[in-house]
Enzyme design. Structure first.
Site, PDB file in Angstrom:
ATOM      1  N   LYS A   1      15.286  36.864 -36.097  1.00 56.88           N
ATOM      2  CA  LYS A   1      15.121  35.393 -37.045  1.00 56.88           C
ATOM      3  C   LYS A   1      14.045  34.781 -37.464  1.00 56.88           C
ATOM      4  CE  LYS A   1      14.876  31.378 -34.371  1.00 56.88           C
ATOM      5  NZ  LYS A   1      13.314  30.808 -34.929  1.00 56.88           N
ATOM      6  N   ASN A   2      13.093  34.976 -36.867  1.00 57.66           N
ATOM      7  CA  ASN A   2      11.805  34.563 -37.473  1.00 57.66           C
ATOM      8  C   ASN A   2      11.073  35.586 -38.818  1.00 57.66           C
ATOM      9  OD1 ASN A   2      11.518  32.616 -35.374  1.00 57.66           O
ATOM     10  ND2 ASN A   2       9.795  33.368 -34.315  1.00 57.66           N
TER      11      ASN A   2
ATOM     12  N   ASP B   1       7.414  32.607 -26.553  1.00 61.96           N
ATOM     13  CA  ASP B   1       9.049  32.151 -26.990  1.00 61.96           C
ATOM     14  C   ASP B   1       9.646  33.099 -26.307  1.00 61.96           C
ATOM     15  OD1 ASP B   1       8.771  31.192 -29.446  1.00 61.96           O
ATOM     16  OD2 ASP B   1       9.441  32.373 -30.662  1.00 61.96           O
TER      17      ASP B   1
ATOM     18  N   ARG C   1      20.735  28.206 -33.289  1.00 62.37           N
ATOM     19  CA  ARG C   1      19.333  28.584 -33.941  1.00 62.37           C
ATOM     20  C   ARG C   1      19.028  29.519 -34.095  1.00 62.37           C
ATOM     21  NH1 ARG C   1      14.962  25.429 -32.785  1.00 62.37           N
ATOM     22  NH2 ARG C   1      14.519  26.759 -33.993  1.00 62.37           N
TER      23      ARG C   1
ATOM     24  N   ARG D   1       2.789  20.351 -32.780  1.00 60.75           N
ATOM     25  CA  ARG D   1       2.573  21.272 -33.915  1.00 60.75           C
ATOM     26  C   ARG D   1       3.006  20.651 -35.394  1.00 60.75           C
ATOM     27  NH1 ARG D   1       8.637  24.715 -32.589  1.00 60.75           N
ATOM     28  NH2 ARG D   1       7.309  25.871 -33.728  1.00 60.75           N
TER      29      ARG D   1
ATOM     30  N   CYS E   1       7.642  17.560 -32.571  1.00 62.39           N
ATOM     31  CA  CYS E   1       9.360  18.275 -32.249  1.00 62.39           C
ATOM     32  C   CYS E   1       9.501  18.353 -30.460  1.00 62.39           C
ATOM     33  CB  CYS E   1      10.090  19.841 -32.509  1.00 62.39           C
ATOM     34  SG  CYS E   1       8.526  20.820 -32.148  1.00 62.39           S
TER      35      CYS E   1
HETATM   36  C1  UD1 Z   1       6.344  30.398 -34.804  1.00 58.95           C
HETATM   37  C2  UD1 Z   1       7.698  31.007 -34.258  1.00 58.95           C
HETATM   38  C3  UD1 Z   1       7.162  30.675 -33.186  1.00 58.95           C
HETATM   39  C4  UD1 Z   1       6.976  31.086 -32.056  1.00 58.95           C
HETATM   40  C5  UD1 Z   1       5.477  30.150 -33.037  1.00 58.95           C
HETATM   41  C6  UD1 Z   1       4.393  31.107 -31.844  1.00 58.95           C
HETATM   42  C7  UD1 Z   1       8.718  31.349 -36.396  1.00 58.95           C
HETATM   43  C8  UD1 Z   1       9.523  30.688 -37.394  1.00 58.95           C
HETATM   44  N1  UD1 Z   1       8.707  30.185 -35.705  1.00 58.95           N
HETATM   45  O1  UD1 Z   1       5.947  29.168 -34.472  1.00 58.95           O
HETATM   46  O2  UD1 Z   1       8.894  31.000 -32.547  1.00 58.95           O
HETATM   47  O3  UD1 Z   1       6.744  30.518 -30.905  1.00 58.95           O
HETATM   48  O4  UD1 Z   1       5.386  31.409 -33.999  1.00 58.95           O
HETATM   49  O5  UD1 Z   1       4.772  32.493 -31.655  1.00 58.95           O
HETATM   50  O6  UD1 Z   1       8.345  32.275 -37.186  1.00 58.95           O
HETATM   51  N2  UD1 Z   1      -1.252  24.521 -35.036  1.00 58.95           N
HETATM   52  C9  UD1 Z   1      -1.428  23.795 -35.361  1.00 58.95           C
HETATM   53  N3  UD1 Z   1      -1.653  23.594 -36.727  1.00 58.95           N
HETATM   54  C10 UD1 Z   1      -1.670  24.847 -37.807  1.00 58.95           C
HETATM   55  C11 UD1 Z   1      -0.449  25.560 -37.547  1.00 58.95           C
HETATM   56  C12 UD1 Z   1      -0.388  25.585 -35.992  1.00 58.95           C
HETATM   57  O7  UD1 Z   1      -2.702  23.536 -35.367  1.00 58.95           O
HETATM   58  O8  UD1 Z   1      -1.189  24.537 -39.432  1.00 58.95           O
HETATM   59  C13 UD1 Z   1      -1.008  25.670 -33.524  1.00 58.95           C
HETATM   60  C14 UD1 Z   1       0.784  24.791 -32.871  1.00 58.95           C
HETATM   61  O9  UD1 Z   1       0.730  23.554 -32.586  1.00 58.95           O
HETATM   62  C15 UD1 Z   1       0.440  25.878 -32.243  1.00 58.95           C
HETATM   63  C16 UD1 Z   1      -0.041  26.693 -32.438  1.00 58.95           C
HETATM   64  O10 UD1 Z   1      -1.280  26.255 -33.480  1.00 58.95           O
HETATM   65  O11 UD1 Z   1      -0.160  24.613 -30.721  1.00 58.95           O
HETATM   66  C17 UD1 Z   1       0.739  28.139 -32.612  1.00 58.95           C
HETATM   67  O12 UD1 Z   1       1.619  27.490 -33.578  1.00 58.95           O
HETATM   68  P1  UD1 Z   1       2.106  28.471 -34.976  1.00 58.95           P
HETATM   69  O13 UD1 Z   1       1.593  30.338 -34.535  1.00 58.95           O
HETATM   70  O14 UD1 Z   1       1.825  28.168 -36.116  1.00 58.95           O
HETATM   71  O15 UD1 Z   1       3.539  28.567 -34.236  1.00 58.95           O
HETATM   72  P2  UD1 Z   1       4.155  28.327 -35.749  1.00 58.95           P
HETATM   73  O16 UD1 Z   1       4.195  29.134 -36.900  1.00 58.95           O
HETATM   74  O17 UD1 Z   1       5.385  26.936 -35.407  1.00 58.95           O
END
Ligand code: UD1
Length: 416
Positions: A22-23, A304, A396, A121, A116
């Site tokens: 999925k990701n 995850d 999902r 996030r 969420c």
């Molecule tokens: C992706 C995955 C999700 C997985 C996560 C961590 C997808 C679609 N989803 O989510 O399944 O759990 O990686 O492996 O690929 N953060 C910030 N600012 C930002 C972006 C992130 O502070 O602009 C923080 C987030 O709140 C979190 C951390 O960074 O604490 C990591 O998040 P991130 O790697 O961005 O998760 P996703 O990419 O949303």
């Protein structure tokens, strides 16, 4: 609304084929926006998040054709650049339209995802990365609007490791003028898979899979045919299910190198695991031993898989300390596991799990995707029946979940 009913107690046996990731599929489907024409993708899993992605692409003017696991996207009619609230609300990863639209059309308007179930996030790092490439970012009425002429290559360091943030900025940088260097980039296999597809579209990216990605911007990309990599979280979930039920399962068409940290923990917990080129065989002991886990960016133990691992530790022999370092509030499954008889105490980002001999089946509520998978695993080993509400979370991210578990001998079915 659908529910899932499980009667626990059966050891899983047999073999299961892993679906496309999925990701990995999400950013790759969005990357089609970077070229004009028809791109074809194989092994796209049938999941609600994929439907949401295809729905969003359609609203932008992309022609979508789906034939089982094969998806064709025709972007020659791309005419809109807005991802509305209703679509982003359903799936945070919709924010991945931002980079491609900005790079290709010079503008994008995307609803802010908002909070969420698993913490705040934010997407600030996505936006800072786009700004570094020369985009002007405005926030108003709950939307982020990004605009630019041609983006300019730049050096950018992510303050923390973000998977979709890296993917988004990477997709913007491929069409920028000149060289970009992305530092502290995510090293997840989904980032590498995206970079490989982009390179096959004509991009010039190196270093994906390391913390420093270098992109030489190109003027245009062409459509592509690509296959989605196997889902490492689905793989890990079946490994965990086999191990905790004391079963014997062969996991096929997977990528063992992507689940090294999970295999390592399961071995320490007493599972016997044999790794082949594209298969993993796992044999669970009568009772697992407790091991400690700390979630980390790849190649560390994935966040995850944290909830699923907690289900295992709740019936293991001993005490396990599970630390969640990636997301705040990612322990919502704990209250439901406790209702099934688990002994878990949370303090800050750490859960202490004292293994009990048996969980007892109960009606429980799924709260997010991986928390739902945790409850399925708990249901598989609990006495009597477990009824999981809000199954749409599972839909999902897990393709044909009941069919796959039933084929391994679990008593599991969907009820309306
Ligand atoms: C992706 C995955 C999700 C997985 C996560 C961590 C997808 C679609 N989803 O989510 O399944 O759990 O990686 O492996 O690929 N953060 C910030 N600012 C930002 C972006 C992130 O502070 O602009 C923080 C987030 O709140 C979190 C951390 O960074 O604490 C990591 O998040 P991130 O790697 O961005 O998760 P996703 O990419 O949303």
């Amino acid at each position: 609304m659908d529910k899932i009913l499980i009667r626990g107690g059966n050891p899983l046996t047999g073999s299961v084929r892993i679906s496309g990731s999925k990701n990995a599929a999400l950013p790759i489907l969005f990357s089609s926006l970077l070229a004009s024409g028809s791109s074809r993708y194989r092994r796209v899993p049938r999941l609600r998040d994929i439907d949401s992605t295809l729905g969003l692409l359609e609203t932008l003017g992309v022609g979508v054709a789906r034939n089982g696991p094969e998806v064709t996207l025709d972007t020659s009619g791309l005419e809109r650049w807005e991802a509305p609230y209703d679509l982003v609300r359903k799936m945070r990863a919709s924010v991945l339209v931002l980079g491609p639209l900005l790079a290709r059309l010079g503008r994008a308007r995307v609803s802010l995802p908002g909070g969420c179930a698993i913490g705040a996030r934010p997407i600030d790092l996505h936006l800072k990365g786009m700004e570094a490439l020369g985009a002007e970012i405005k926030l108003d009425h709950g939307y982020v609007t990004a605009s630019a002429g041609r983006l300019r290559g730049a050096e950018f360091t992510f303050d923390r490791v973000t998977v979709t943030g890296t993917e988004n900025v990477l997709m913007a940088a491929v069409l920028a003028e000149g060289r970009s260097v992305l530092r502290n980039a995510a090293r997840e296999p989904e980032v590498t898979a995206l970079a490989e597809v982009l390179n096959r579209m004509g991009a010039r990216i190196r270093g994906a899979g390391t913390a420093e990605i270098v992109v030489e911007g190109v003027a245009g990309l062409h459509p592509v045919e690509a296959e989605i990599i196997p889902d490492r979280i689905e793989t890990g979930t079946f490994l965990a299910a086999a191990a905790v039920t004391g079963g014997k399962v062969e996991i096929r068409d997977c990528e063992p190198r992507h689940v090294g940290a999970v295999i390592d923990k399961l071995r320490r917990a007493g599972a016997e695991i044999a790794v082949g080129e594209r298969t993993i065989s796992v044999c669970g002991p009568p009772r697992l031993k407790s091991v400690d886990v700390q979630t980390q960016p790849y190649p560390g133990f994935p966040t995850d898989m944290q909830a699923q691992f907690m289900a295992l530790m709740s019936v293991a022999d001993g005490v396990s300390v599970i630390a969640e370092t990636i997301f705040e509030n990612r322990f919502i499954h704990v209250s439901e596991l406790s209702r099934m008889g688990a002994d878990i105490v949370i303090s800050g980002d750490t859960a202490t799990v004292r293994g009990v001999r048996r969980l007892s089946g109960a009606p429980v509520m799924a709260s997010d995707l991986r928390a739902s998978a945790c409850l399925v695993l708990a249901g598989l080993v609990a006495e009597n029946t477990t009824l999981i509400h809000r199954v749409y979370h599972l839909d999902r991210g897990y393709e044909a979940l009941e069919e796959k578990f039933s084929a391994l001998g679990a008593e599991i079915r969907r009820v309306s």
